[in-house]
Design a protein around this motif. Structure first.
Motif, PDB file in Angstrom:
ATOM      1  N   LYS A 158     -26.038 -11.103  -5.793  1.00  0.00           N
ATOM      2  CA  LYS A 158     -25.402 -11.122  -4.585  1.00  0.00           C
ATOM      3  C   LYS A 158     -24.490  -9.825  -4.829  1.00  0.00           C
ATOM      4  O   LYS A 158     -23.339  -9.604  -4.041  1.00  0.00           O
ATOM      5  CB  LYS A 158     -24.419 -12.049  -4.357  1.00  0.00           C
ATOM      6  N   GLU A 159     -25.271  -8.664  -5.198  1.00  0.00           N
ATOM      7  CA  GLU A 159     -24.643  -7.148  -5.105  1.00  0.00           C
ATOM      8  C   GLU A 159     -24.246  -6.702  -3.476  1.00  0.00           C
ATOM      9  O   GLU A 159     -22.888  -6.309  -3.426  1.00  0.00           O
ATOM     10  CB  GLU A 159     -25.431  -6.289  -5.573  1.00  0.00           C
ATOM     11  N   ASP A 160     -24.965  -7.137  -2.610  1.00  0.00           N
ATOM     12  CA  ASP A 160     -24.654  -6.553  -1.397  1.00  0.00           C
ATOM     13  C   ASP A 160     -23.545  -7.369  -0.738  1.00  0.00           C
ATOM     14  O   ASP A 160     -22.549  -6.712  -0.033  1.00  0.00           O
ATOM     15  CB  ASP A 160     -25.845  -6.695  -0.267  1.00  0.00           C
ATOM     16  N   ALA A 161     -23.409  -8.617  -1.179  1.00  0.00           N
ATOM     17  CA  ALA A 161     -22.081  -9.606  -0.514  1.00  0.00           C
ATOM     18  C   ALA A 161     -20.914  -8.868  -1.488  1.00  0.00           C
ATOM     19  O   ALA A 161     -19.889  -8.714  -0.603  1.00  0.00           O
ATOM     20  CB  ALA A 161     -22.455 -10.918  -0.816  1.00  0.00           C
ATOM     21  N   ALA A 162     -20.957  -8.690  -2.536  1.00  0.00           N
ATOM     22  CA  ALA A 162     -20.021  -8.148  -3.112  1.00  0.00           C
ATOM     23  C   ALA A 162     -19.334  -6.781  -2.617  1.00  0.00           C
ATOM     24  O   ALA A 162     -18.217  -6.519  -2.467  1.00  0.00           O
ATOM     25  CB  ALA A 162     -20.092  -7.978  -4.938  1.00  0.00           C
ATOM     26  N   LYS A 163     -20.212  -5.885  -2.409  1.00  0.00           N
ATOM     27  CA  LYS A 163     -20.144  -4.572  -1.997  1.00  0.00           C
ATOM     28  C   LYS A 163     -19.412  -4.755  -0.444  1.00  0.00           C
ATOM     29  O   LYS A 163     -18.356  -3.835  -0.382  1.00  0.00           O
ATOM     30  CB  LYS A 163     -21.286  -3.907  -1.884  1.00  0.00           C
ATOM     31  N   THR A 164     -20.022  -5.561   0.126  1.00  0.00           N
ATOM     32  CA  THR A 164     -19.517  -5.613   1.464  1.00  0.00           C
ATOM     33  C   THR A 164     -17.949  -6.341   1.552  1.00  0.00           C
ATOM     34  O   THR A 164     -17.110  -5.702   2.479  1.00  0.00           O
ATOM     35  CB  THR A 164     -20.481  -6.736   2.478  1.00  0.00           C
ATOM     36  N   ALA A 165     -17.690  -7.273   0.771  1.00  0.00           N
ATOM     37  CA  ALA A 165     -16.372  -7.766   0.660  1.00  0.00           C
ATOM     38  C   ALA A 165     -15.471  -6.911   0.397  1.00  0.00           C
ATOM     39  O   ALA A 165     -14.425  -6.732   0.792  1.00  0.00           O
ATOM     40  CB  ALA A 165     -16.684  -8.810  -0.395  1.00  0.00           C
ATOM     41  N   ILE A 166     -15.607  -6.011  -0.695  1.00  0.00           N
ATOM     42  CA  ILE A 166     -14.754  -4.876  -0.980  1.00  0.00           C
ATOM     43  C   ILE A 166     -14.516  -3.828  -0.049  1.00  0.00           C
ATOM     44  O   ILE A 166     -13.548  -3.396   0.030  1.00  0.00           O
ATOM     45  CB  ILE A 166     -15.326  -3.981  -2.539  1.00  0.00           C
ATOM     46  N   GLU A 167     -15.603  -3.552   0.685  1.00  0.00           N
ATOM     47  CA  GLU A 167     -15.446  -2.694   1.897  1.00  0.00           C
ATOM     48  C   GLU A 167     -14.429  -3.037   2.880  1.00  0.00           C
ATOM     49  O   GLU A 167     -13.636  -2.530   3.529  1.00  0.00           O
ATOM     50  CB  GLU A 167     -16.873  -2.116   2.440  1.00  0.00           C
ATOM     51  N   GLU A 168     -14.692  -4.354   3.163  1.00  0.00           N
ATOM     52  CA  GLU A 168     -13.983  -5.205   4.162  1.00  0.00           C
ATOM     53  C   GLU A 168     -12.381  -5.138   3.823  1.00  0.00           C
ATOM     54  O   GLU A 168     -11.576  -5.019   4.596  1.00  0.00           O
ATOM     55  CB  GLU A 168     -14.520  -6.688   4.276  1.00  0.00           C
ATOM     56  N   TYR A 169     -12.307  -5.551   2.439  1.00  0.00           N
ATOM     57  CA  TYR A 169     -10.801  -5.490   2.079  1.00  0.00           C
ATOM     58  C   TYR A 169     -10.164  -4.110   2.212  1.00  0.00           C
ATOM     59  O   TYR A 169      -8.984  -3.932   2.597  1.00  0.00           O
ATOM     60  CB  TYR A 169     -10.655  -5.806   0.634  1.00  0.00           C
TER      61      TYR A 169
END
Length: 311
Positions: A158-169
């Motif tokens: 789930k690399e994309d989900a992790a990257k998106t979550a970090i960007e959102e934060y």
């Protein structure tokens, strides 16, 4: 036995079909097996299962939920849980922080994860391995929540989900930092947790302090700077030690009816703190988001800080 042409054709067709189905089954099985991967954790090599459906990762529920994974059970101390996560985990059963083996077996996990070797009760690692594949994070993978989330994203595919979550934060923190600066300028702030009649001051790098000082850019009081880096074991401080706390704003976490609050508020030391004199003290009954460092916890902290400083 006489076999006519029609019967022979049907027999050969059926045999071919069985071979094709067998090959498909073999390929599917092979794909499923190959999708499990050998990884190296803090202990050594282990087989990380493909698409685990019942993950048990005590005190890491924030990371799982962020990645869209619901744990099979959630970490607790008695009935205390991560309150800020209960919209997502309200129906998830509890498991004690010390992970009793009988409760682990009852949860029937197909993957167990620990944040460190120190998080495993002495002598229990081999017992947990008998229940399910057990992954233990390396120290360098848990130095900050973004690194840990990235590692978990890779493990679960789930690399994309992790990257998106970090960007959102990061965007949320960036926007909040501007609002905080407009509200209090260069004024400083500190955090104190009062529990069991004891007082715990957050060093500059402990849990929610990372949100205040690094993400939101709030000025760190000299008192907090002098505490230095946090140690693994969090030590309570004497009330008298707060005499030099030079914070303009003070965030205090304490459960309802916490005995230490009355002691604190009645002390001359407390009354001498700049934040108290300026009536810039903010109380919170729930300490769960302040005492963990993860994406959703930090987002909750940002919301509470903004609500306090910009009202």
């Amino acid at each position: 036995m006489v076999i006519n042409k029609k019967s022979l054709f049907m027999f050969l067709s059926l045999a071919c079909l069985m071979l094709v189905l067998g090959a498909c089954s073999s390929n599917n099985s092979s794909e499923e097996t190959s999708s499990a991967k050998t990884v190296t954790d803090a202990v050594g090599e282990m087989e990380f299962p493909a698409n685990p459906e019942k993950v048990l990762a005590p005190n890491m529920e924030d990371y799982l939920v962020t990645l869209g994974i619901t744990p099979v059970a959630q970490w607790s101390i008695g009935t205390s849980v991560h309150t800020y996560l209960q919209d997502e985990l309200k129906d998830v059963p509890l498991i004690s922080w010390d992970m009793p083996i009988e409760d682990v077996i009852e949860a029937e996990p197909d993957l167990i994860m620990f944040e460190s070797e120190a998080a495993i009760q002495e002598g229990m690692y081999e017992e947990y391995k008998k229940v399910a594949p057990t992954y233990v994070f390396k120290p360098e993978d848990t130095e900050d929540w973004k690194t840990q989330l990235t590692v978990m994203g890779k493990l679960f595919g789930k690399e994309d989900a992790a990257k998106t979550a970090i960007e959102e934060y990061e965007q949320k923190a960036k926007d909040a930092k501007i609002q905080v600066k407009e509200a209090i300028g260069d004024e400083s702030a500190a955090l104190i947790w009062v529990t069991g009649g004891q007082f715990f001051v957050f060093e500059g790098d402990r849990y929610a302090s990372n949100v205040l000082y690094k993400d939101l850019g709030i000025t760190m009081p000299t008192y907090i700077k002098d505490l230095g880096k946090s140690q693994d074991v969090w030590q309570a401080i004497a009330l008298e030690a707060l005499a030099d706390l030079d914070a303009d704003h003070l965030f205090i976490m304490a459960a309802e009816n916490e005995e230490g609050i009355e002691t604190l508020e009645n002390s001359s030391v407390y009354k001498s703190i700049p934040a108290v004199k300026k009536d810039q003290v903010y109380f919170f009954e729930d300490s769960s988001n302040w005492t963990i460092n993860a994406k959703m916890a930090n987002e909750a902290t940002i919301d509470l800080v903004l609500e306090s400083l910009t009202k």
